[in-house]
Design an enzyme around this catalytic site. Structure first.
Site, PDB file in Angstrom:
ATOM      1  N   ALA A  35       0.714  -1.179   0.023  1.00 15.43           N
ATOM      2  CA  ALA A  35       0.089   0.023   0.042  1.00 15.43           C
ATOM      3  C   ALA A  35       0.854   1.195   0.044  1.00 15.43           C
ATOM      4  O   ALA A  35       2.120   1.190   0.461  1.00 15.43           O
ATOM      5  CB  ALA A  35      -0.805  -0.065   1.191  1.00 15.43           C
ATOM      6  N   ASP A  36       0.297   2.322  -0.473  1.00 13.30           N
ATOM      7  CA  ASP A  36       0.881   3.481  -0.331  1.00 13.30           C
ATOM      8  C   ASP A  36       0.124   4.418   0.725  1.00 13.30           C
ATOM      9  O   ASP A  36      -0.986   4.037   1.119  1.00 13.30           O
ATOM     10  CB  ASP A  36       1.551   4.245  -1.767  1.00 13.30           C
ATOM     11  CG  ASP A  36       0.028   4.736  -2.664  1.00 13.30           C
ATOM     12  OD1 ASP A  36      -1.066   4.575  -1.785  1.00 13.30           O
ATOM     13  OD2 ASP A  36       0.153   4.736  -3.673  1.00 13.30           O
ATOM     14  N   SER A  37       0.608   5.798   0.809  1.00 10.44           N
ATOM     15  CA  SER A  37      -0.091   6.265   1.866  1.00 10.44           C
ATOM     16  C   SER A  37      -1.660   6.953   1.647  1.00 10.44           C
ATOM     17  O   SER A  37      -2.569   6.892   2.300  1.00 10.44           O
ATOM     18  CB  SER A  37       0.473   7.627   2.223  1.00 10.44           C
ATOM     19  OG  SER A  37       0.719   8.495   0.911  1.00 10.44           O
ATOM     20  N   ASP A  39      -3.454   4.892  -0.151  1.00  8.76           N
ATOM     21  CA  ASP A  39      -4.395   3.644  -0.170  1.00  8.76           C
ATOM     22  C   ASP A  39      -4.753   3.317   1.075  1.00  8.76           C
ATOM     23  O   ASP A  39      -5.989   2.935   1.630  1.00  8.76           O
ATOM     24  CB  ASP A  39      -3.290   2.229  -0.610  1.00  8.76           C
ATOM     25  CG  ASP A  39      -2.916   2.228  -1.870  1.00  8.76           C
ATOM     26  OD1 ASP A  39      -3.969   2.797  -2.824  1.00  8.76           O
ATOM     27  OD2 ASP A  39      -1.975   1.612  -2.459  1.00  8.76           O
TER      28      ASP A  39
END
Lengths: 78, 419
Positions: A35-37, A39
């Site tokens: 995940a990224d921020s 997400d």
């Protein structure tokens, strides 16, 4: 496994497109699940919808593993 | 100036989600039109469109083939189509594993006419029904037009120019023309160029219908609705999908033994400076766009064998374009064939110019002009021009012209030739 955990994991699988086996309670959204921020912002929104809880930004920032999410929801849902 | 050739093709269309399937269906005179399935259009003036078919259809589109699950969830369909078509083109060109040095010189110019309209529509409803804290964090970058180029560059590590044209229905042609110039001017050696669109959603259909641009007389016979040059035409049929080509500097392509579909030799651009939606009454912009492209190409007018027309099936536009072609080509018009593949796949808006350029290249490869469907009774102004009615026509095709015109009075023409 708690009912909360089941529902959290289902949301994580759907949103991040990862295999269910990878979503362990110790899994980190960013380090283990790709995940990224943004997400995480989306996941937090999905948790709020699913459980009818409000997760303020400062609390959301502390949620980094699946277990963190389950604990917060269990402690705050009505 | 460096020479630019096409070495890869990618298509997502209502008649097939790969180049060979779509082309085979076009040549077989199939229609991609049908009743709208994306939403209940019962109460709409226009209830038909050319939709890209679902994965389980005979020639449907499987988004999972080249686009990550997470990306699919975050972005509008036009971006998904664009990523897939770009991937097809790179695979076709054999350029999926370029070195870092090569990738510094490889870029993207993939645009769209409108961008993520379905997502804007849906998320606006979320905002008004549930409030600002329920709007997706992926809302903005999942709808932006340049995010096909952005996503493709990230997926394939392309670090050259990253560009996206937005010129309504001329987007696809401008994208290819601009990208070809980037290679000619030595800004890049390889460019993925094209366009994509997906606006078959309530606000998209309602908006174009209110602009009196869509066909509304054929809701019960959708496959008859797109009928360029026919006396009964009454507007365009909305299509969706994507077309992307790999453009490559000629010496580089030759050196690596690449398959070459054709060379981009002429590019013309003009503005009508007349009206936001209606074409110039004398077709002046269309004429000057084609004239510039022909001049740049260095070809004689009689060298053009096939024209893929803008030909959207609107009452005004078709004959004005044909009139401009007639004035430019003079007697040479008797020897060429001109057709509108929008009769089969509808109007792909920002994707149209790229998809139709690909059909032009395939027409040269296979020496066959694709047909204009439903041309039962040509309009008065069509005399003496071979508009390839109903069935494809085998004929020598060594050089082609592709036209695209858009709202705002923007015009683009491309000339390509076989090598």
């Amino acid at each position: 496994m708690s009912e909360t955990a089941d529902r959290v994991k289902k949301i994580v699988v759907e949103h991040l497109g990862v295999e269910a086996e990878k979503v362990t309670e110790d899994a980190s959204f960013i380090d283990d699940l790709g995940a990224d921020s943004l997400d995480i912002v989306e996941l937090v929104m999905a948790f709020e919808e699913e459980f009818g809880v409000e997760i303020p930004d400062d609390a959301a920032e502390k949620i980094s593993t699946v277990k963190d999410a389950i604990s917060f929801i269990d402690a705050n849902k009505g | 100036m460096r020479r630019v050739v096409v070495t890869g093709l990618g298509l997502v269309t209502p008649l097939g989600a790969d180049v060979e399937t779509a082309w085979k269906n076009i040549i077989a005179s199939k229609s991609g039109a049908g009743t709208i399935t994306r939403f209940d259009a019962t109460d709409y003036q226009c209830r038909i469109a050319c939709e890209v078919k679902p994965a389980d259809h005979e020639y449907g589109f499987d988004a999972g083939k080249r686009v990550d699950h997470k990306v699919q969830r975050q972005v509008d369909p036009f971006i998904v189509y664009g990523i897939d078509a770009a991937g097809q083109a790179l695979e076709d060109a054999g350029l999926t594993d370029m070195s870092e040095e090569e990738r510094f010189r490889a870029g993207c110019s993939i645009g769209s006419g409108i961008g993520g309209l379905p997502g804007i529509e849906a998320e606006s409803i979320v905002l008004y029904e549930k409030g600002p804290r329920r709007v997706s964090p992926h809302f903005v970058h999942g709808r932006l037009i340049n995010l096909i180029s952005g996503q493709v560059s990230i997926k394939y590590g392309l670090m050259g120019p990253n560009h996206a044209v937005v010129t309504a229905c001329s987007t696809g042609a401008h994208s290819i023309g601009d990208a070809a110039r980037m290679i000619a001017m030595d800004d890049a050696d390889v460019m993925l160029a094209g366009g994509a669109e997906s606006t078959i959603c309530p606000i998209g259909i309602a908006g174009f219908a209110q602009a009196r641009a869509l066909s509304t007389n054929f809701n019960d016979t959708p496959e008859k609705a797109s009928r360029p040059y026919d006396v009964d035409r009454d507007g365009f049929v909305m299509g969706e999908g994507a077309g992307v080509v790999v453009l490559e500097e000629y010496e580089r392509a030759k050196k690596r033994g690449a398959k070459i579909y054709g060379e981009v030799i002429g590019y013309g651009l003009s503005g009508d400076a007349y009206h936001v939606t209606a074409p110039h009454p004398e077709g002046s912009g269309a004429f000057r766009s084609m004239e510039m492209a022909m001049k740049k190409s260095g070809l004689a007018l009689s060298d053009i064998d096939y024209i893929n027309a803008h030909g959207t099936s609107t009452p005004l536009g078709d004959e004005l374009e044909l009139g401009a072609v007639r004035r430019l080509f003079g007697n040479a018009i008797g020897d060429l064939s001109m057709s509108s593949t929008k009769s089969a796949i509808g109007h792909l808006l920002g994707g149209a110019g790229a998809v139709e350029s690909i059909f032009c290249l395939l027409a040269m490869r296979d020496q066959i002009a694709p047909p204009t469907l439903n041309l039962d009774n040509p309009s008065e102004g069509c005399n003496g021009v071979d508009l390839v009615p109903h069935v494809a026509k085998e004929r020598p095709i060594k050089a082609v012209l592709n036209n695209s015109f858009g709202f705002g009075g923007t015009n683009a023409s491309l000339v390509m030739r076989a090598l």
